[in-house]
Scaffold this motif. Structure first.
Motif, mmCIF file in Angstrom:
data_model
loop_
_atom_site.group_PDB
_atom_site.id
_atom_site.type_symbol
_atom_site.label_atom_id
_atom_site.label_comp_id
_atom_site.label_asym_id
_atom_site.label_seq_id
_atom_site.Cartn_x
_atom_site.Cartn_y
_atom_site.Cartn_z
ATOM 1 N N THR A 55 0.830 -1.208 0.000
ATOM 2 C CA THR A 55 0.000 0.000 0.000
ATOM 3 C C THR A 55 0.866 1.260 0.000
ATOM 4 O O THR A 55 0.654 2.173 -0.794
ATOM 5 N N ALA A 56 1.854 1.288 0.878
ATOM 6 C CA ALA A 56 2.654 2.510 1.051
ATOM 7 C C ALA A 56 3.575 2.798 -0.145
ATOM 8 O O ALA A 56 3.924 3.948 -0.389
ATOM 9 N N TYR A 57 3.966 1.766 -0.863
ATOM 10 C CA TYR A 57 4.981 1.933 -1.921
ATOM 11 C C TYR A 57 4.464 1.677 -3.331
ATOM 12 O O TYR A 57 5.247 1.523 -4.263
ATOM 13 N N LYS A 58 3.138 1.674 -3.471
ATOM 14 C CA LYS A 58 2.548 1.498 -4.805
ATOM 15 C C LYS A 58 3.087 2.603 -5.724
ATOM 16 O O LYS A 58 3.112 3.771 -5.338
ATOM 17 N N ASP A 59 3.558 2.221 -6.901
ATOM 18 C CA ASP A 59 4.100 3.170 -7.889
ATOM 19 C C ASP A 59 5.394 3.858 -7.456
ATOM 20 O O ASP A 59 5.795 4.849 -8.049
ATOM 21 N N LYS A 60 6.047 3.379 -6.411
ATOM 22 C CA LYS A 60 7.309 3.993 -5.978
ATOM 23 C C LYS A 60 8.524 3.151 -6.352
ATOM 24 O O LYS A 60 9.658 3.565 -6.148
#
Ligand code: XMP
Ligand code: MG
Length: 178
Positions: A34-39
């Motif tokens: 959740t926190a790193y989606k697309d990162k």
């Protein structure tokens, strides 16, 4: 799970079962999803102890992510730099990347507190720490994990990648010194 495990002169007793470990690791993986989606985070696993935790955590990810492993080498710096911990085998550029350090255990916090400046010097976009175990009662340095599977009392443990003098890393469950 064996009733007890002997390594050299020491006896270890069952502490955290592999199923409990697996479900906590999955929870951490979904928080990271959740926190790193697309990162496109870059995980840095610190060898040797983190290899099993890293393998399980990484397989719990559904986002794009990279992983690399490093070893830490420790030496005494100048009087201003103090204790220095540097990475061996770090070939990736960290510049602008979202870094998640994977460590087996934070005990006093000395290792990571000495190593983090080396990471920040490489200008990452962000740095987080995912650790399998912390021993809050033993903490002496200013290091805070962002993701912790278990907080444990200040007793020596083996299994799930952690060793006593090289042995015990292969135990699927975690054992505590009797
Ligand atoms: P510091 O004090 O730098 O220590 O946070 C981290 C390192 O200490 C080792 N360590 C352990 N290894 N069972 C282990 O197998 C333990 O209970 C334990 N406590 C500390 C470990 O190498 C870790 O990276
Ligand atoms: Mg270690």
């Amino acid at each position: 799970m064996a009733d007890s495990v002997s390594i050299y002169d020491k006896t270890f007793v069952p502490f955290i079962k592999k199923d409990a470990i697996a479900s906590r690791v999955k929870e951490i993986a979904s928080a990271i999803n959740t926190a790193y989606k697309d990162k496109n985070p870059l995980f840095l696993g610190i060898l040797n102890g983190s290899f099993i935790f890293a393998a399980d955590l990484f397989r719990g990810l559904s986002i794009d992510a990279e992983i690399s492993f490093i070893k830490l080498a420790s030496y005494k710096g100048t009087s201003t730099t103090g204790h220095v911990v540097t990475a061996i085998g770090l070939e990736e550029s960290l510049k602008g990347r979202h870094i998640i350090i994977i460590e087996d255990i934070i005990d006093t916090g000395k290792t990571l507190s000495a190593f983090l400046p080396e990471i920040y010097n490489r200008q990452p976009a962000s740095v987080a720490i995912a650790v399998f175990l912390t021993k809050p009662g033993a903490l002496k340095y200013d290091v805070k994990a962002d993701y912790t599977a278990f907080e444990i009392e200040d007793k020596f443990v083996v299994g799930y990648g952690l060793d006593y003098d090289g042995y015990g890393r292969n135990l699927p469950d975690l054992y505590q010194l009797a």
